[in-house]
Every structure is written in structure tokens, then in C-alpha cells.
Design a protein around this motif. Structure first.
Motif: not given
Length: 636
Positions: A31-37, A574-576, A587-593, A598-604
Motif C-alpha cells: 500500500x505504501x508502495x502505491x500498489x493497492x491491488x 507501460x511494462x517491459x 512469472x508475470x508477478x513483477x509485471x502485475x505489480x 503505474x496506475x493502469x487499472x484505474x486509467x483503463x
């Protein structure tokens, strides 16, 4: 995309077998790292077996952080509506005070300004860190007059803390990898073939026997002067050989050093470890200039030293897969040391150290002359005693002396060369270890990922204020706003194990949704210096948005694409796909967080709604807001 630095800190790592408190602490870190998911998931999971006032505080923050009311699921709406029944608060502490303020803020949404003054006053009186956490995480959720109040407080806080905590002096340390321990350069073992050893021993035995027999013949002459000359010749041979060997070693060693530091340089293979090290070496030697020395002259002056250092690093570290970044501190130390020695006049000190003393030269010459004079006269004097045996002994002595001198000189030079190389390696390692201690002390205050997220959030708020002022809007006049934080091209990056990638440079996109349409501001953020560059503005109507999507390539690279009806595309990577997975990472976990940060879920959520409904999205948004406000207030 440059290869990234991954720090081993495990603040984001959990396992299914961890106790609830451990999962809760990891959720707070997210949460403090701005990853609310992932924060919502972990804190919800921990709340079942670990219920404290602090847990309930962070649970409420995680529920509303980074999203609007319309992004809540039906189950989440029900939980917020029944929050007072769910939470079993106990005692009195700052966390319970924070829960009460959040509860009142959630109820105040949509109410007239005069009804929110008391809760704003109580929020101002709230202690830290509860007050700051509320300002950071309720930004999107609240609406109406309370939104303007909290935005002003949050903006003031962002401007105050944007460069706080020694940001400019510390932030660069986050992007530096953990330094690799210095390794000694193992000297080349003495190159003494078995044939040379055998020849040296055989020649030595033969020489001793021939010398002894020659002495026996001289004693038979009964002449004291010949015996003294013989003794003097043997002593001269010993003294001359010993000092001549030292003289020869110094000359050979100095020539080898000259070839190493002054001889022709070779080119490293393109793309190799040596080539990457060479770039770093050239950079730091050009950076650490001795006072009063021209840069070009210094680079020419040290060409051989730099080439030698490159070859050393390639030999010692090239097979360790450490990466040049992990030994950048070492290259910097060597460059700085060369600059210091140049300033002190000791850069080429080996020349003076290896210069042959006059005494050594004199003893070598005197010993040779004594051997030739006294030894030769004594040998000739032994011939009359037994001519054939004496002449044969002298010939054998000369041959064995020649063969033995060559063999033993090679052995002595190789052993002394190895000892000198070992001493030099030990001294270099000692200096490198001291430099490593200094570097670790300098890096001791490397910022935590939480601080990186705080500074990035401050930059984001300052940019949002800039956009609002440009378009002459207040926060409550904006129906919705959204961000995308994408890496700038070729930007260096770093992350904690299990956490999102952070970048030295970002491409930030701000979307302001108003009654007239979408206002978009795109800038490049120099994260190290907190400055914005290359601003671009774009305005378009709701009906102009044709589609919004995130495409995923085979290597898991994610690209945000917004297509307008005229065919224009706004495309941002937005993600490499390069995750650089560490131990226990999926695998895939780093991309998800990273996408969550990056705020993508809310933007989408916002832009997909506009693409689907156009102008009607605004009207539906107001209706949905009213229904949700009523639903959340039912229990109260």
C-alpha cells in the motif's frame, strides 16, 4: 530497456504459510508502495486472524486507495456499507482515531461545504502517519467539496515533501546494485619447466664439483697467492651473480610495466564484458581529472593504464556474471586513485622503485671483474700441476656456469616476478576492500521503496496541479482523473524483490475528464531531479475516443493504446517483458505489480468507460455516484 537492478530486500515477499501479521505487514508495504491491488488481497486475508485497530485502518485505506467508488465490486460496497459491524475496534490509540476520520470522510462525500468543516478540522489535528496516509490514499475516492479540501492539503504536503528526506542526495542510490566484493587477481604461477629445473640442478652440481676440483689443484701448487686469488674469485662470482640477477630483474620488471602501461593498446570485442567495462573506465577517468590537467591530455596519458584495468576486470570478473554495474564502485575507486596519484606525483612511481641502485650495479660489475681477474689467474696457475685435467676442469666449469646461470636466472626471475605480482595483488585488494567499506558507508542511507513511491506520488500531484492550473480547473470540477506512469526510453531501472520497477526517467500521462471532454498532458519526468520536460498537450471530445486497450506481446511486454476515431493512436509501453526474476518470484508477478503501481487499472476503467459510452458516460457517472452514495450510507 536497460537491464535492471534488483535489491534483495524481502518486504514484498510472502508465502501461503506465513502468519497473518507477516501478510499484513507485506500488505502495508504494498500500500505504501502505491500498489493497492495486492495490498487489498493481503490485508483482507490477514484481517481474518489478526484484528487490531491498525489493521482496520489500513484495511479501509486499501479498500478505497487508487480507485473511485465505481470501481468497487458489489461485495466491496457491502463491506464498506457494513464496516462498523465488521470492525471490532478496541481501546483508544492513534489508529482508532484514524479509523474514525476515514469513516467520517466516507460519509461526508457529496455533502455541502458547511457540513465538512468539522471533519476537516479533526483531520488537521490527526497525528502522523495517519494524517499523511489518509491524504495520500483517498485522493480518487472522495467527491464534492471535501475533495477540494483534501486536494489542497495533499498538494501542500506534496510540495513540502517533494524534495524532503535528502532526495537529491539519496535517490540515485536506489538505482545502484549491491556492490560485488572485490576479488584478487591471481598472479600467473612461476613458469619453470621441468627441463629448466633439471638443467639448473645438474649444472649447479657440476659447477660445484668442478670448482672444488680446481681448488684441489690450486692447493697442490702450494702457492698462497693462488689460493687467495681462487677464494677471491669464488666470492666475486657469488657477489656479482647475486647483484647482476637483481639488476636484471629490475630491468625486466620495469620493461614489463612500461609495456603494460605505455605500450600499444588493444580493442575489446564489441558487446563483451570487457567492452562494457571499457566504457565505464573511460567515463570515470574522464570524470576524475587531476587538478590543472586537460581532459584530452589525461585520457591520452592514461590510455595504457585504462587498457590494463579493462583487461584485469575482464579476467577477474568476466566469468562471474556480476555485471559491470556491480563493480562500478571499483572502477570509480581505481579512476579516483589514479587521479590522486597523479596529483601526488606517484602515478609512475614504479619507475623509481624499479630503478637499479648504483651500489647494485657497482657490486655486479666489481664481482664480475674480480671473477675474471682473480679467478682467471688462479685457474691458469693450476694448469702446470696436471695440464690435461686442469684444462678439462676449466672447460667443464665454464660450460656448467653458462648453462647454470641461464637456468637459475630464469628460475630466480620467475619466482621474484610471482612474489612481486602477489604482493601487488595483495596491496590492491587491501585498497579495494577499504574502498568497498567507504562505498557501503556512503550507500547505507539508500532510500526504501516506500520513499521512492512517496517522492513519485509528490511529483504526480505537482504535475496534476500544473495541469489543473493550465486548464483553469478545480479538483471538484474534474469528473475523473487518471495517470499512467511509463518508463522513458532507455531508462535505468531498479526494484525490490517482489516489488515494481522504478525508473530514473518516466513518461507521465495525465488524463482530466471534464464536461467538455478529455484533457491530456504528457511529460517526461527526470525522477532524480524532480523536473518535467517535453510537455505535450492534447484535447479531444468523448466521441473522439474509439478504443482503449492494453496489448500484450509474446514476451509479456504490455503497451497501452488509445485510438481516436480519426485513426490517431496514443501508444505507451507501460511494462517491459524483461522481469529479471529472482528466487521465489513467479512469472508475470513483477509485471502485475508494476502495472498496479503505474496506475493502469484505474486509467483503463475510466477511459474504457468513455470509449464505450462517450458523452453518456458522464451522465451515467453522476447517476452511479448518487446510487453508490445512498448505498454506502444505508447502514449509517
Amino acid at each position: 530497456m536497460q537491464a535492471g537492478t534488483v535489491h534483495v530486500d524481502a518486504i514484498y515477499m510472502t508465502t501461503p504459510h506465513d502468519p497473518p501479521e507477516t501478510k499484513f505487514r507485506a500488505g502495508v508495504s504494498f500500500l505504501k508502495g502505491r500498489m493497492p491491488g495486492p495490498a487489498r488481497h493481503l490485508i483482507n486475508e490477514a484481517r481474518v486472524g489478526y484484528a487490531t485497530n491498525e489493521v482496520y485502518f489500513y484495511w479501509l485505506l486499501a479498500m478505497v486507495s487508487g480507485r473511485t467508488r465505481h470501481e468497487l465490486t458489489k461485495d466491496e460496497i457491502a463491506q464498506l456499507r457494513d464496516r462498523r459491524a465488521i470492525m471490532r475496534l478496541s481501546g483508544e490509540d492513534p489508529w482508532r482515531d484514524g479509523v474514525r476520520i476515514i469513516d467520517r470522510l466516507l460519509e461526508s462525500a457529496g455533502k455541502p461545504e458547511e457540513d465538512i468543516r468539522v471533519v476537516v478540522k479533526d483531520l488537521d489535528a490527526l497525528r502522523e502517519p495517519q494524517r499523511s496516509l489518509i491524504l495520500e490514499h483517498l485522493e480518487l475516492y472522495l467527491e464534492g467539496p471535501i475533495e477540494d479540501h483534501l486536494w489542497r492539503l495533499a498538494l501542500t504536503k506534496a510540495r513540502t515533501e517533494q524534495m524532503a528526506g535528502g532526495r537529491k542526495d539519496r535517490i540515485w542510490k536506489f538505482f545502484h546494485p549491491a556492490p560485488k566484493e572485490p576479488l584478487p587477481r591471481t598472479p600467473r604461477p612461476p613458469d619453470i619447466p621441468l627441463s629448466t629445473r633439471a638443467g639448473a640442478v645438474t649444472a649447479a652440481v657440476t659447477l660445484v664439483m668442478a670448482t672444488a676440483y680446481l681448488g684441489h689443484l690450486i692447493l697442490q701448487t702450494g702457492r698462497i697467492l693462488l689460493v687467495l686469488a681462487y677464494t677471491l674469485g669464488v666470492a666475486g662470482a657469488y657477489v656479482g651473480a647475486r647483484n647482476a640477477a637483481d639488476w636484471h630483474f629490475r630491468v625486466v620488471r620495469r620493461r614489463a610495466k612500461d609495456r603494460q602501461y605505455l605500450g600499444p593498446t588493444t580493442k575489446a570485442e564489441r558487446g563483451s564484458f570487457a567492452k562494457r567495462a571499457e566504457h565505464r573506465i573511460d567515463h570515470y577517468f574522464a570524470t576524475y581529472l587531476p587538478p590543472g590537467v586537460d581532459r584530452d591530455n589525461w585520457m591520452v596519458h592514461t590510455r595504457g593504464i585504462r587498457c590494463s584495468l579493462r583487461d584485469e576486470l575482464a579476467e577477474v570478473y568476466g566469468e562471474t556474471r556480476a555485471g559491470v554495474e556491480r563493480i562500478a564502485w571499483l572502477i570509480r575507486h581505481r579512476a579516483s586513485d589514479a587521479s590522486t596519484r597523479q596529483r601526488e606525483g606517484t602515478l609512475w612511481s614504479y619507475r623509481a622503485e624499479l630503478a637499479t641502485p648504483t651500489r647494485t650495479k657497482a657490486l655486479a660489475i666489481l664481482g664480475g671483474l674480480t671473477l675474471a681477474g682473480a679467478g682467471g689467474w688462479a685457474a691458469i696457475g693450476a694448469v702446470p700441476v696436471e695440464p690435461l685435467r686442469a684444462i678439462g676442469t676449466i672447460i667443464l666449469l665454464l660450460i656448467s656456469a653458462w648453462v647454470g646461470a641461464r637456468a637459475w636466472l630464469h628460475i630466480v626471475l620467475e619466482r621474484r616476478r610471482y612474489a612481486a605480482d602477489q604482493l601487488e595483488s595483495d596491496q590492491t585488494l587491501k585498497s579495494d576492500l577499504a574502498a568497498l567499506d567507504r562505498w557501503r558507508a556512503k550507500m547505507a542511507d539508500k532510500p526504501r521503496d516506500e520513499e521512492i513511491a512517496d517522492w513519485l506520488d509528490c511529483d504526480r500531484k505537482v504535475l496534476l496541479d500544473k495541469a489543473l492550473r493550465h486548464y483553469r480547473l478545480t479538483m471538484s470540477h474534474v469528473i475523473a482523473h487518471a495517470f499512467i506512469e511509463a518508463p522513458a526510453r532507455s531508462s535505468a531501472r531498479a526494484r525490490m524483490r517482489g516489488g515494481p520497477w522504478r525508473y530514473k526517467k518516466y513518461q507521465l500521462l495525465v488524463f482530466l475528464i471534464t464536461q467538455e471532454g478529455v484533457r491530456q498532458l504528457t511529460v517526461t519526468l527526470d525522477f532524480l531531479n524532480a523536473t518535467f520536460h517535453d510537455e505535450q498537450r492534447l484535447n479531444y471530445r468523448f466521441e473522439a475516443v474509439a478504443s482503449v486497450q492494453v496489448s500484450q506481446s509474446d514476451n509479456d511486454e504490455r503497451t497501452f493504446e488509445l485510438t481516436l476515431v480519426n485513426g490517431d493512436k496514443i501508444s505507451v509501453e507501460v511494462s517491459s517483458g524483461f522481469e529479471d526474476l529472482q528466487q521465489d518470484e513467479n512469472p508475470g508477478r513483477v509485471s502485475e505489480v508494476s502495472l498496479d503501481a503505474a496506475g493502469l487499472p484505474h486509467t483503463l476503467h475510466v477511459l474504457e468507460g468513455i470509449a464505450a459510452e462517450g458523452k453518456g458516460w458522464v451522465e451515467q457517472q453522476e447517476l452511479r455516484t448518487g446510487h453508490l452514495t445512498a448505498a454506502l450510507a444505508d447502514h449509517a
